[in-house]
Design a protein around this motif. Structure first.
Motif, PDB file in Angstrom:
ATOM      1  N   VAL A  99       6.814  20.737  63.498  1.00  0.00           N
ATOM      2  CA  VAL A  99       7.259  20.541  61.971  1.00  0.00           C
ATOM      3  C   VAL A  99       7.487  19.227  61.700  1.00  0.00           C
ATOM      4  CG1 VAL A  99       8.223  23.082  61.948  1.00  0.00           C
ATOM      5  CG2 VAL A  99       9.816  21.008  62.333  1.00  0.00           C
ATOM      6  N   PRO A 100       7.417  18.913  60.307  1.00  0.00           N
ATOM      7  CA  PRO A 100       7.618  17.417  60.057  1.00  0.00           C
ATOM      8  C   PRO A 100       9.048  16.941  60.207  1.00  0.00           C
ATOM      9  CG  PRO A 100       6.733  18.621  58.156  1.00  0.00           C
ATOM     10  CD  PRO A 100       6.961  19.631  59.131  1.00  0.00           C
ATOM     11  N   THR A 102      12.706  15.750  59.810  1.00  0.00           N
ATOM     12  CA  THR A 102      13.607  15.674  58.704  1.00  0.00           C
ATOM     13  C   THR A 102      14.237  14.218  58.568  1.00  0.00           C
ATOM     14  OG1 THR A 102      15.365  16.405  60.130  1.00  0.00           O
ATOM     15  CG2 THR A 102      14.212  18.009  59.067  1.00  0.00           C
ATOM     16  N   ILE A 147       8.660  22.311  67.873  1.00  0.00           N
ATOM     17  CA  ILE A 147       9.708  23.285  68.109  1.00  0.00           C
ATOM     18  C   ILE A 147       9.204  24.438  69.091  1.00  0.00           C
ATOM     19  CG2 ILE A 147      10.744  25.238  66.766  1.00  0.00           C
ATOM     20  CD1 ILE A 147      10.781  23.152  64.594  1.00  0.00           C
ATOM     21  N   SER A 169      17.175  26.929  69.819  1.00  0.00           N
ATOM     22  CA  SER A 169      16.335  26.859  70.764  1.00  0.00           C
ATOM     23  C   SER A 169      14.694  27.193  70.476  1.00  0.00           C
ATOM     24  CB  SER A 169      16.730  27.977  71.917  1.00  0.00           C
ATOM     25  OG  SER A 169      16.748  28.968  71.669  1.00  0.00           O
ATOM     26  N   LYS A 171      14.065  30.409  68.605  1.00  0.00           N
ATOM     27  CA  LYS A 171      13.915  32.049  68.560  1.00  0.00           C
ATOM     28  C   LYS A 171      13.310  32.377  67.282  1.00  0.00           C
ATOM     29  CE  LYS A 171      18.312  32.505  69.325  1.00  0.00           C
ATOM     30  NZ  LYS A 171      18.950  31.322  69.424  1.00  0.00           N
ATOM     31  N   THR A 172      14.086  31.936  66.331  1.00  0.00           N
ATOM     32  CA  THR A 172      13.378  32.270  64.763  1.00  0.00           C
ATOM     33  C   THR A 172      12.170  31.693  64.566  1.00  0.00           C
ATOM     34  OG1 THR A 172      15.867  32.216  64.171  1.00  0.00           O
ATOM     35  CG2 THR A 172      13.980  32.253  62.501  1.00  0.00           C
ATOM     36  N   GLN A 215      17.637  37.510  59.070  1.00  0.00           N
ATOM     37  CA  GLN A 215      18.813  37.558  59.533  1.00  0.00           C
ATOM     38  C   GLN A 215      19.925  37.741  58.352  1.00  0.00           C
ATOM     39  OE1 GLN A 215      19.745  33.910  61.576  1.00  0.00           O
ATOM     40  NE2 GLN A 215      21.900  34.321  61.975  1.00  0.00           N
TER      41      GLN A 215
HETATM   42  N1  ATP Z   1      10.580  23.799  58.860  1.00  0.00           N
HETATM   43  C1  ATP Z   1      11.514  23.149  59.915  1.00  0.00           C
HETATM   44  N2  ATP Z   1      11.572  21.774  59.527  1.00  0.00           N
HETATM   45  C2  ATP Z   1      12.446  21.106  60.294  1.00  0.00           C
HETATM   46  N3  ATP Z   1      13.122  21.567  61.617  1.00  0.00           N
HETATM   47  C3  ATP Z   1      12.863  22.750  61.728  1.00  0.00           C
HETATM   48  C4  ATP Z   1      12.195  23.772  60.836  1.00  0.00           C
HETATM   49  N4  ATP Z   1      12.161  24.676  61.603  1.00  0.00           N
HETATM   50  C5  ATP Z   1      12.937  24.795  62.524  1.00  0.00           C
HETATM   51  N5  ATP Z   1      13.384  23.597  62.767  1.00  0.00           N
HETATM   52  C6  ATP Z   1      14.374  23.202  63.807  1.00  0.00           C
HETATM   53  O1  ATP Z   1      13.646  23.726  65.077  1.00  0.00           O
HETATM   54  C7  ATP Z   1      14.911  24.223  65.837  1.00  0.00           C
HETATM   55  C8  ATP Z   1      14.625  25.427  66.221  1.00  0.00           C
HETATM   56  O2  ATP Z   1      15.058  26.240  65.074  1.00  0.00           O
HETATM   57  P1  ATP Z   1      15.074  27.934  65.199  1.00  0.00           P
HETATM   58  O3  ATP Z   1      15.694  28.363  64.025  1.00  0.00           O
HETATM   59  O4  ATP Z   1      13.754  28.509  65.455  1.00  0.00           O
HETATM   60  O5  ATP Z   1      16.152  28.049  66.289  1.00  0.00           O
HETATM   61  P2  ATP Z   1      16.996  29.216  66.664  1.00  0.00           P
HETATM   62  O6  ATP Z   1      16.927  29.429  68.226  1.00  0.00           O
HETATM   63  O7  ATP Z   1      16.746  30.479  65.752  1.00  0.00           O
HETATM   64  O8  ATP Z   1      18.653  28.906  66.301  1.00  0.00           O
HETATM   65  P3  ATP Z   1      19.601  29.948  65.641  1.00  0.00           P
HETATM   66  O9  ATP Z   1      20.081  30.878  66.775  1.00  0.00           O
HETATM   67  O10 ATP Z   1      20.647  28.894  65.496  1.00  0.00           O
HETATM   68  O11 ATP Z   1      19.237  30.701  64.516  1.00  0.00           O
HETATM   69  C9  ATP Z   1      16.091  23.747  64.973  1.00  0.00           C
HETATM   70  O12 ATP Z   1      16.422  22.679  65.519  1.00  0.00           O
HETATM   71  C10 ATP Z   1      15.469  23.622  63.680  1.00  0.00           C
HETATM   72  O13 ATP Z   1      16.497  22.776  62.884  1.00  0.00           O
END
Ligand code: ATP
Length: 723
Positions: A99-100, A102, A147, A169, A171-172, A215
């Motif tokens: 992803v780009p 931030t 990611i 990590s 997951k989403t 979620q």
């Molecule tokens: N579109 C996006 N732009 C910038 N950063 C992103 C984007 N999507 C995800 N991230 C970053 O990627 C990383 C993983 O995000 P993700 O939501 O997949 O984590 P997660 O394991 O589901 O976390 P949580 O359990 O807190 O929901 C995070 O640091 C998030 O900030």
């Protein structure tokens, strides 16, 4: 060849009740295609022999995938392919998701300033890697945040897979990639493939056969679970009106929602059903379509342990019906954890474990040499291990976890995945009830959305109350300031004092009416927009309806409620202003108030749809209404604007409305004679620059309404064309 019974799920032929009444996947009942369904180009094979001779999962699999196999004609659409499949093996190959950066990421990169060649090379990148932020350089030298890194895996029908890992990590993100929800990450780059039954899926495929439970429980708070399910069934399934209530009741029973089925869902402002019931309603909203693959993001977050366990057990039942269930889960209790069959552990987008749940303990003990306490919760331990490996074993590092995965797990997992892909290649079963191609007409989408939005607004007592209070308050204020200002006898006003005073009052009155009708109608819409945007985004991603149907249903139903305000205002104000009470005057007054209101709403919708950020939308609305107000002719003479400003008044609704209100006041008055001339209404209007006339003002107002509505529609269509 067996007959393909095209039954609904109400009489699911693929389930056999076990002695305890639990539904069980029954391999003997997987129907094959009817001879008439066989496309000439399908190459039918004899029933497949176990494709993988390796001891382990594949040969033990009892999912029924061996019942038949064919190669799909590549020209066949995914939709028709999926109609024949109700058991789906989900596999993903070498997923790299970037992803780009931030603004915060960029600052971090700058701070660290330490760049290292990346050890793994994907065609996507030449790379720089940082221990806390995986940075990759994409083709044009742009830095992106990685990611997911070389993620491979599979989830089988009939099983529940847990994706675990610390916060952040990935997951989403993995779940979003599997569901092809890439539009959520603008500018993201995805490498690799997601396949279903060994068929590569594209961005439109998932919504036709799978469900994604987010979620956050994004539901319309003034509706009941039953109404929500009915709405989803009408727009997303091919069930008849007769079958929909049965299907809805089935979901209500299945998710034990009987007690709250007819209670409003509620939300922050409105007390409704409990958190667990909300979560089950969110799940039911997706299950109504009988999806084949169910993805859930943190289905137990924020729930107490018994409610969470209940939800997981409900999902387990779905898996036992032959669905493929994948859920991200954060720190589950031991009992919840044990309900899953398969586990994927992530750390910073890397896989640290993937395999059957029952094999995690031997892997920890024998391969990683992690000692576990007798009563230790394995779920807790592995989360700790992913976050800080040194806590669970001295000297254990993330690098060791990764290399252990690469050596001990990845090759075996890859072989199993290949074997399953062969096994499920083109596997066929009953028809899915999800609408593969949206067959609900645009009008049906519009009418269902219109009804839902109207119900939402009418059941929102605060909205209706505020509309009444606001309109009455403004109307009374106008009367207090301008009581009977039209009732003056100008006939003998030779000095002209009374005349000047009256004209000044009429302009002030018209200016006040214009602004006090326009502003609230814009603000009401802009303030309400964010409340329904998440619901819209979720539903549009599910291909429930088109943005066009949503736009017209939403705006027209919203405008209907907004009409309360000008009606009330006219009834209270008109008869107290002292203007000549004629039908013409009343109709002009009422019509222009209605037009001003609907134009205000259309400006509100246009701005609300243009920006994701509410503040930006509100800001632009304020700016537009301010500009329109300044050129309305209420603050200075409409005939005397400087050239550029002069042009703006042509698109200012306030300008036309003000003229009509003024004309209503100045109409049919008896004007005085002065030394050299007699004042007439025409002279007065010309002096003030109000020269458009009633008809022109109403026509232009109609045109402006059309213009702002079309702009709003254009914005919503353009912004959602890639979903
Ligand atoms: N579109 C996006 N732009 C910038 N950063 C992103 C984007 N999507 C995800 N991230 C970053 O990627 C990383 C993983 O995000 P993700 O939501 O997949 O984590 P997660 O394991 O589901 O976390 P949580 O359990 O807190 O929901 C995070 O640091 C998030 O900030």
């Amino acid at each position: 060849m067996q007959d393909d019974t095209r039954q609904t799920d109400l009489q699911n032929p693929f389930l056999a009740a076990d002695p305890k009444g639990q539904p069980q996947a029954n391999p003997e009942h997987y129907p094959l295609l009817r001879p008439s369904d066989i496309h000439a180009t399908y190459n039918y094979l004899t029933p497949v022999t176990p494709v993988d001779q390796e001891k382990g999962e594949v040969s033990q699999d009892n999912s029924g995938a061996n019942a038949g196999q064919y190669n799909m004609n590549r020209s066949e659409s995914m939709a028709s392919f999926l109609k024949r499949n109700d058991r789906v093996l989900v596999t993903w190959h070498n997923l790299n998701f970037c992803v780009p950066l931030t603004r915060e990421d960029k600052a971090l990169v700058k701070q660290q300033g330490r760049k290292k060649r990346n050890s793994f090379t994907a065609p996507l990148t030449e790379a720089v890697q940082d221990p806390h932020l995986n940075i990759r350089l994409v083709g044009n030298g742009r830095k992106m945040k990685q990611i997911l890194s070389a993620s491979n895996g599979y989830a089988k029908p009939g099983e529940m897979m847990a994706i675990m890992g610390a916060s952040g990590s990935g997951k989403t993100s993995l779940l979003n990639v599997l569901a092809q929800r890439l539009s959520l990450s603008p500018g993201a780059i995805l490498e690799g493939e997601v396949r279903m039954n060994n068929r590569v899926v594209d961005s439109n495929d998932f919504g036709k056969m799978g469900a994604f439970v987010q979620q956050d429980d994004i539901l319309i708070e003034t509706m009941t679970p039953r109404e929500s399910f009915t709405f989803a069934a009408r727009l997303r399934t091919t069930l008849s009106e007769k079958d929909i209530p049965l299907r809805v009741q089935e979901i209500i029973d299945r998710l034990a929602l009987t007690q709250c089925a007819d209670t409003r869902i509620g939300g922050v402002m409105l007390k409704g059903i409990s958190g667990g019931e909300r979560k089950r309603t969110s799940i039911g909203y997706e299950l109504i379509t009988d999806p084949i693959v169910i993805l859930l993001d943190e289905p137990t977050s924020g729930l107490d342990s018994s409610t969470a366990l209940r939800i997981i057990k409900d999902l387990k039942k779905e898996a036992m019906r032959g669905k493929t269930v994948i859920a991200t889960i954060h720190q589950p209790s031991g009992s919840i954890f044990m309900e899953f069959e398969r586990l994927l552990l992530l750390h910073d987008g890397y896989q640290l474990y993937q395999g059957p749940l029952k094999e995690i303990t031997p892997y920890l003990n024998n391969v990683l040499k992690v000692k576990m306490g007798k009563y230790q919760n394995v779920a807790d331990l592995i989360i700790k291990m992913a976050q800080a490996p040194g806590i669970v074993r001295f000297n254990l590092s993330n690098d060791e976890l990764k290399s252990s995965y690469d050596q001990s797990i990845a090759p075996k997992m890859q072989r199993q995945m290949d074997a399953y892909e062969k096994k499920y290649n083109g596997f066929q079963a009953r028809f899915s009830m999800i609408q593969a191609d949206r067959s609900v007409s645009g009008f049906k989408q519009f009418s269902e959305l219109f009804k839902r939005n109207l119900t939402y607004l009418l059941r929102n007592p605060a909205t209706i109350r505020m509309t009444f209070i606001n309109a009455s308050f403004v109307a009374l204020l106008v009367l207090a300031l301008f009581w009977k200002v039209g009732e003056v006898d100008l006939k003998d006003d030779e000095e002209g004092t009374l005349t000047r005073r009256s004209i000044f009052n009429w302009v002030g009155l018209s200016f006040m009416l214009t602004n006090n009708i326009m502003m609230p109608s814009v603000q009401n819409v802009v303030l309400q927009m964010p409340l329904q945007v998440p619901v819209f985004k979720r539903e549009i991603m599910n291909h429930m309806y088109s943005p066009t149907a949503y736009f017209w249903a939403r705006t027209l139903s919203g405008i209907m409620i907004q009409l309360i305000s000008p009606t009330l205002m006219t009834l209270i104000v008109f008869f107290g202003l002292g203007c000549p009470i004629t039908i013409d005057n009343f109709l002009n007054f009422y019509t222009i108030s209605l037009q001003l209101t609907i134009i205000g709403s259309s400006i509100g919708y246009m701005c609300g749809l243009m920006f994701d950020d509410d503040n930006a939308a509100r800001g632009v609305c304020m700016f537009l209404t301010l500009i329109f107000m300044l050129v309305s002719g209420g603050l200075n003479n409409a005939a005397n604007y400087p050239p550029v400003i002069d042009q703006i008044q042509y698109v200012s609704p306030n300008r036309y409305a003000l003229e009509v209100y003024f004309r209503v006041m100045s109409n049919d008055q008896t004007y005085p004679s002065f030394l050299n001339y007699t004042l007439t209404e025409g002279m007065l209007l010309e002096t003030l620059g109000f020269t458009r006339g009633y008809a022109m003002c109403h026509y232009v107002m109609g045109g402006l309404f059309g213009l702002f509505m079309c702009l709003g529609w254009f914005v919503i269509v353009c912004r959602n064309r890639k979903v």
